[in-house]
Design a protein around this motif. Structure first.
Motif, PDB file in Angstrom:
ATOM      1  N   ASP A 184       0.821  -1.210   0.000  1.00  0.00           N
ATOM      2  CA  ASP A 184       0.000   0.000   0.000  1.00  0.00           C
ATOM      3  C   ASP A 184       0.855   1.261   0.000  1.00  0.00           C
ATOM      4  N   ASP A 185       2.186   1.095  -0.208  1.00  0.00           N
ATOM      5  CA  ASP A 185       3.072   2.257  -0.216  1.00  0.00           C
ATOM      6  C   ASP A 185       3.959   2.345  -1.457  1.00  0.00           C
ATOM      7  N   HIS A 186       3.795   1.433  -2.401  1.00  0.00           N
ATOM      8  CA  HIS A 186       4.552   1.494  -3.646  1.00  0.00           C
ATOM      9  C   HIS A 186       4.067   0.413  -4.602  1.00  0.00           C
ATOM     10  N   PHE A 187       4.390   0.599  -5.881  1.00  0.00           N
ATOM     11  CA  PHE A 187       4.239  -0.472  -6.875  1.00  0.00           C
ATOM     12  C   PHE A 187       5.525  -1.296  -6.886  1.00  0.00           C
ATOM     13  N   HIS A 188       5.384  -2.594  -6.823  1.00  0.00           N
ATOM     14  CA  HIS A 188       6.533  -3.483  -7.019  1.00  0.00           C
ATOM     15  C   HIS A 188       6.365  -4.098  -8.399  1.00  0.00           C
ATOM     16  N   VAL A 189       7.218  -3.702  -9.320  1.00  0.00           N
ATOM     17  CA  VAL A 189       7.138  -4.157 -10.708  1.00  0.00           C
ATOM     18  C   VAL A 189       8.133  -5.295 -10.908  1.00  0.00           C
ATOM     19  N   ARG A 190       7.654  -6.388 -11.462  1.00  0.00           N
ATOM     20  CA  ARG A 190       8.518  -7.540 -11.743  1.00  0.00           C
ATOM     21  C   ARG A 190       8.562  -7.785 -13.247  1.00  0.00           C
ATOM     22  N   LEU A 191       9.759  -7.979 -13.767  1.00  0.00           N
ATOM     23  CA  LEU A 191       9.961  -8.244 -15.180  1.00  0.00           C
ATOM     24  C   LEU A 191      10.257  -9.723 -15.395  1.00  0.00           C
ATOM     25  N   ALA A 192       9.823 -10.235 -16.525  1.00  0.00           N
ATOM     26  CA  ALA A 192      10.120 -11.616 -16.884  1.00  0.00           C
ATOM     27  C   ALA A 192      11.572 -11.748 -17.318  1.00  0.00           C
ATOM     28  N   CYS A 193      12.108 -12.947 -17.165  1.00  0.00           N
ATOM     29  CA  CYS A 193      13.459 -13.231 -17.667  1.00  0.00           C
ATOM     30  C   CYS A 193      13.433 -13.208 -19.192  1.00  0.00           C
ATOM     31  N   THR A 194      14.500 -12.728 -19.783  1.00  0.00           N
ATOM     32  CA  THR A 194      14.607 -12.806 -21.238  1.00  0.00           C
ATOM     33  C   THR A 194      14.910 -14.246 -21.648  1.00  0.00           C
ATOM     34  N   VAL A 195      14.825 -14.498 -22.935  1.00  0.00           N
ATOM     35  CA  VAL A 195      15.085 -15.839 -23.443  1.00  0.00           C
ATOM     36  C   VAL A 195      16.478 -16.301 -23.040  1.00  0.00           C
ATOM     37  N   ARG A 196      17.469 -15.452 -23.240  1.00  0.00           N
ATOM     38  CA  ARG A 196      18.841 -15.830 -22.916  1.00  0.00           C
ATOM     39  C   ARG A 196      19.025 -16.010 -21.412  1.00  0.00           C
ATOM     40  N   GLU A 197      18.382 -15.164 -20.628  1.00  0.00           N
ATOM     41  CA  GLU A 197      18.505 -15.301 -19.177  1.00  0.00           C
ATOM     42  C   GLU A 197      17.910 -16.613 -18.680  1.00  0.00           C
ATOM     43  N   ARG A 198      16.795 -17.036 -19.294  1.00  0.00           N
ATOM     44  CA  ARG A 198      16.225 -18.338 -18.908  1.00  0.00           C
ATOM     45  C   ARG A 198      17.202 -19.463 -19.215  1.00  0.00           C
ATOM     46  N   ALA A 199      17.856 -19.370 -20.376  1.00  0.00           N
ATOM     47  CA  ALA A 199      18.818 -20.402 -20.742  1.00  0.00           C
ATOM     48  C   ALA A 199      19.973 -20.461 -19.755  1.00  0.00           C
ATOM     49  N   LEU A 200      20.283 -19.342 -19.117  1.00  0.00           N
ATOM     50  CA  LEU A 200      21.387 -19.287 -18.168  1.00  0.00           C
ATOM     51  C   LEU A 200      20.930 -19.506 -16.729  1.00  0.00           C
ATOM     52  N   GLY A 201      19.634 -19.853 -16.533  1.00  0.00           N
ATOM     53  CA  GLY A 201      19.174 -20.231 -15.204  1.00  0.00           C
ATOM     54  C   GLY A 201      18.223 -19.269 -14.540  1.00  0.00           C
ATOM     55  N   CYS A 202      17.860 -18.153 -15.171  1.00  0.00           N
ATOM     56  CA  CYS A 202      16.915 -17.208 -14.575  1.00  0.00           C
ATOM     57  C   CYS A 202      15.543 -17.877 -14.440  1.00  0.00           C
ATOM     58  N   VAL A 203      14.920 -17.734 -13.273  1.00  0.00           N
ATOM     59  CA  VAL A 203      13.617 -18.347 -13.000  1.00  0.00           C
ATOM     60  C   VAL A 203      12.579 -17.241 -12.891  1.00  0.00           C
ATOM     61  N   ASP A 204      11.507 -17.331 -13.683  1.00  0.00           N
ATOM     62  CA  ASP A 204      10.448 -16.327 -13.651  1.00  0.00           C
ATOM     63  C   ASP A 204       9.636 -16.461 -12.364  1.00  0.00           C
ATOM     64  N   GLY A 205       9.321 -15.308 -11.766  1.00  0.00           N
ATOM     65  CA  GLY A 205       8.506 -15.312 -10.559  1.00  0.00           C
ATOM     66  C   GLY A 205       7.074 -14.909 -10.823  1.00  0.00           C
ATOM     67  N   ALA A 206       6.623 -15.030 -12.055  1.00  0.00           N
ATOM     68  CA  ALA A 206       5.256 -14.647 -12.430  1.00  0.00           C
ATOM     69  C   ALA A 206       4.938 -15.296 -13.766  1.00  0.00           C
ATOM     70  N   PRO A 207       3.661 -15.270 -14.171  1.00  0.00           N
ATOM     71  CA  PRO A 207       3.293 -15.911 -15.446  1.00  0.00           C
ATOM     72  C   PRO A 207       3.954 -15.231 -16.642  1.00  0.00           C
ATOM     73  N   LEU A 208       4.185 -15.999 -17.682  1.00  0.00           N
ATOM     74  CA  LEU A 208       4.578 -15.444 -18.978  1.00  0.00           C
ATOM     75  C   LEU A 208       3.287 -15.302 -19.767  1.00  0.00           C
ATOM     76  N   TRP A 209       2.770 -14.084 -19.825  1.00  0.00           N
ATOM     77  CA  TRP A 209       1.453 -13.848 -20.393  1.00  0.00           C
ATOM     78  C   TRP A 209       1.453 -14.071 -21.907  1.00  0.00           C
ATOM     79  N   PRO A 210       0.300 -14.442 -22.462  1.00  0.00           N
ATOM     80  CA  PRO A 210       0.237 -14.706 -23.912  1.00  0.00           C
ATOM     81  C   PRO A 210       0.721 -13.541 -24.759  1.00  0.00           C
ATOM     82  N   TRP A 211       0.384 -12.300 -24.374  1.00  0.00           N
ATOM     83  CA  TRP A 211       0.824 -11.155 -25.185  1.00  0.00           C
ATOM     84  C   TRP A 211       2.332 -10.958 -25.107  1.00  0.00           C
ATOM     85  N   MET A 212       2.957 -11.423 -24.044  1.00  0.00           N
ATOM     86  CA  MET A 212       4.406 -11.317 -23.950  1.00  0.00           C
ATOM     87  C   MET A 212       5.078 -12.295 -24.902  1.00  0.00           C
ATOM     88  N   ILE A 213       4.517 -13.489 -25.024  1.00  0.00           N
ATOM     89  CA  ILE A 213       5.078 -14.472 -25.949  1.00  0.00           C
ATOM     90  C   ILE A 213       5.018 -13.930 -27.371  1.00  0.00           C
TER      91      ILE A 213
END
Length: 220
Positions: free
Chosen positions: A146-175
């Protein structure tokens, strides 16, 4: 880069009030104080735009100001009000940014509802409102935000290949709009780098059918 784009996009509509940024991540990643996330450079806290309760003047956020269900600040010497129009402009700019892959905007439920009601009442683009409704979420495992927006970004394709784990859905429009455009020519090389080398003598590719048949028919 996302924060810089937001600042430029909001400048004409913010009345000269700058977007204020809270916590990002440590320079080399890892755990930082007061957070369980913010470890890999893909989380950012954006402070709410505010208005002076008495004068209705737009003000820069003085800090992480908490707002109650009446959209008024809590326990502040100078009472503030949650600036719904400007905070909606920020949410809309996040929704429209196809370069960063915004996967979540964490915020308290009552602030989420105020933002969406404002958008619908003012005829904002339906697809923007629909995506904002999906992205805006009060987290279930932490304070209500209630005191800020916490914005989370998805891992890029290359970051996923290097082990980045997404903490939220990969939405259809993002694909459609973001992941494919973000793909790098050497993504396959990144995946191969992570794979264990084949043992000596191991076959590469599919087995030769004729060889497999001869092996099956050979006497013990």
């Amino acid at each position: 880069a996302l924060v810089q784009r937001l600042g430029r996009a909001l400048a004409p509509r913010s009345g000269g009030v700058a977007l204020r940024v809270g916590d990002l991540s440590a320079q080399r990643g890892g755990q930082i104080p007061r957070h369980r996330s913010h470890r890999n450079g893909r989380d950012v806290d954006l402070l709410f735009f505010a208005r002076d309760e008495a004068t209705d003047v737009a003000l820069p956020a003085p800090d992480f100001v908490r707002y109650d269900r009446a959209l008024r600040s809590r326990l502040r010497p100078t009472p503030l009000r949650f600036d719904v129009p400007r905070n909606w402009d920020l949410v809309e700019a996040l929704v429209r940014d196809h370069q960063a892959g915004v996967s979540r905007i964490f915020v308290a439920d009552w602030l989420r509802e105020a933002l969406l009601e404002h958008a619908r009442a003012h005829g904002k683009d339906p697809w923007v409102v629909d995506r904002a409704a999906r992205l805006l979420l009060q987290p279930g495992d932490s304070l209500p935000h209630d005191d800020h927006f916490h914005v989370r970004l998805a891992c890029t394709v290359r970051e996923r290949a290097l082990g980045c784990v997404d903490g939220a859905p990969l939405w259809p429009w993002m694909i459609k709009d973001w992941e494919k455009g973000d793909a790098l020519p050497n993504d396959d090389d990144a995946v191969l780098d992570l794979m264990e080398p084949l043992a000596a003598g191991a076959l590469h590719g599919p087995p030769d059918p004729s060889r497999a048949a001869s092996q099956v028919c050979a006497p013990p």
